[in-house]
Design an enzyme around this catalytic site. Structure first.
Site, PDB file in Angstrom:
ATOM      1  N   SER A 173       0.855  -1.183   0.000  1.00 31.32           N
ATOM      2  CA  SER A 173       0.000   0.000   0.000  1.00 31.32           C
ATOM      3  C   SER A 173       0.892   1.234   0.000  1.00 31.32           C
ATOM      4  CB  SER A 173      -0.846   0.000   1.287  1.00 31.32           C
ATOM      5  OG  SER A 173      -1.597   1.175   1.399  1.00 31.32           O
ATOM      6  N   TYR A 231      -2.286  -0.461  10.721  1.00 24.22           N
ATOM      7  CA  TYR A 231      -2.394  -0.873   9.304  1.00 24.22           C
ATOM      8  C   TYR A 231      -1.095  -0.548   8.570  1.00 24.22           C
ATOM      9  CZ  TYR A 231      -4.062  -1.134   4.470  1.00 24.22           C
ATOM     10  OH  TYR A 231      -4.203  -1.445   3.128  1.00 24.22           O
TER      11      TYR A 231
END
Ligand code: NJP
Length: 244
Positions: free
Chosen positions: A137, A150
């Site tokens: 990501s 995260y």
């Protein structure tokens, strides 16, 4: 025929990747927990003349992933690509102490990735051929408020991928890639339960045009179809107007 295992193939980026790799001639091994959705996808792919099998598997369970690898070998005799895509993103502010979600995020996004890698490595090392494509990501290269855990998991994915490249590329011809999506229209935000997150991101959510899963699938295919001597280390794909 080359094969690709895709984790989290029941929706979003994983599902789009299954179509895209099948169109490139890969036999696809679809895995996720929602077997009904996988069976539906498998039927669609088969009806279009592609090769696909579906296996129910939870990435947090080592044995499940070993069963996925075994099914791929039993059916197709080789495992060429692993797309480590399964992931969750229950963003939350640290002060709100969503401990269960933190643990689950680490279990799925980090332990799930290493469980899947462990399942395919023996075959890839024996073949002296393989490609591990980890869906990281933008959160794997920069941290934002609500994303502490995260982002931590995606930083770990970046480190694990680099470790594979350093240790396994030269002796075993196993390449490693991270794909770093920006904002993509999928079910991922449904895992957020901290309502303060939505309030914090409201202006961004209202103004930003999210990418489609197919935009990320194209990047995955680009990495997967290179000649063996070409390593695509990282691909960052974000909406043009997403600044960070
Ligand atoms: O999300 P979604 P995406 N075991 O929710 C599966 C990254 N990413 O496509 O098990 C096995 O549609 C779940 O399947 P099921 C993100 O971090 C995204 O966006 O049936 N599978 C489903 O197929 C993630 O790594 C964005 O519930 C499990 C899939 O995971 C990847 O893209 C931005 C599982 C999730 O599909 C795909 O996410 C970014 C388990 N325990 C990175 N738990 C974005 N969308 O904006 C979940 O930077 N799954």
């Amino acid at each position: 025929m080359k094969t690709a295992i895709i984790t989290g193939a029941s929706s979003g980026i994983g599902k789009a990747t299954a179509y895209a790799l099948a169109k490139e001639g890969f036999a696809v091994i679809l895995s996720a927990r929602s077997i009904d959705k996988l069976d539906e996808l498998k039927s669609e792919l088969l009806s279009q003349g592609h090769k696909a099998i579906a296996i129910k598997a939870d990435v947090t369970k080592r044995n499940d992933m070993k069963e996925v690898a075994k099914a791929a070998l039993d059916e197709f005799g080789q495992i060429n690509v692993l797309v480590n895509n399964a992931g969750i993103m229950p963003l939350s502010f640290m002060k709100n102490l969503h401990e269960d979600e933190w643990e689950q995020t680490i279990d799925v996004n980090v332990k799930g990735v290493v469980n899947s890698i462990a399942a395919v490595l023996p075959a890839m090392m024996e073949q002296k051929d393989g490609h591990i494509i980890n869906i990281s990501s933008i959160a794997g290269i920069s941290v934002f408020p609500t994303g502490a855990v995260y982002c931590g998991t995606k930083y770990a994915v970046e480190a694990i991928t680099e470790g594979i490249r350093l240790e396994l590329t030269a002796p075993y011809n196993i390449r490693a890639t991270t794909i770093r999506p920006g904002a993509v229209e999928t079910n991922l935000m449904s895992t957020i339960t901290d309502q303060e997150v939505f309030a914090a991101f409201e202006p961004m959510l209202k103004s930003l045009k999210f990418l489609a899963s197919e935009d990320i699938a194209k990047a995955i295919v680009y990495a997967a179809i290179q000649d063996p001597e070409v390593s695509i280390d990282h691909v960052c794909v974000r909406p043009s107007h997403q600044l960070m």
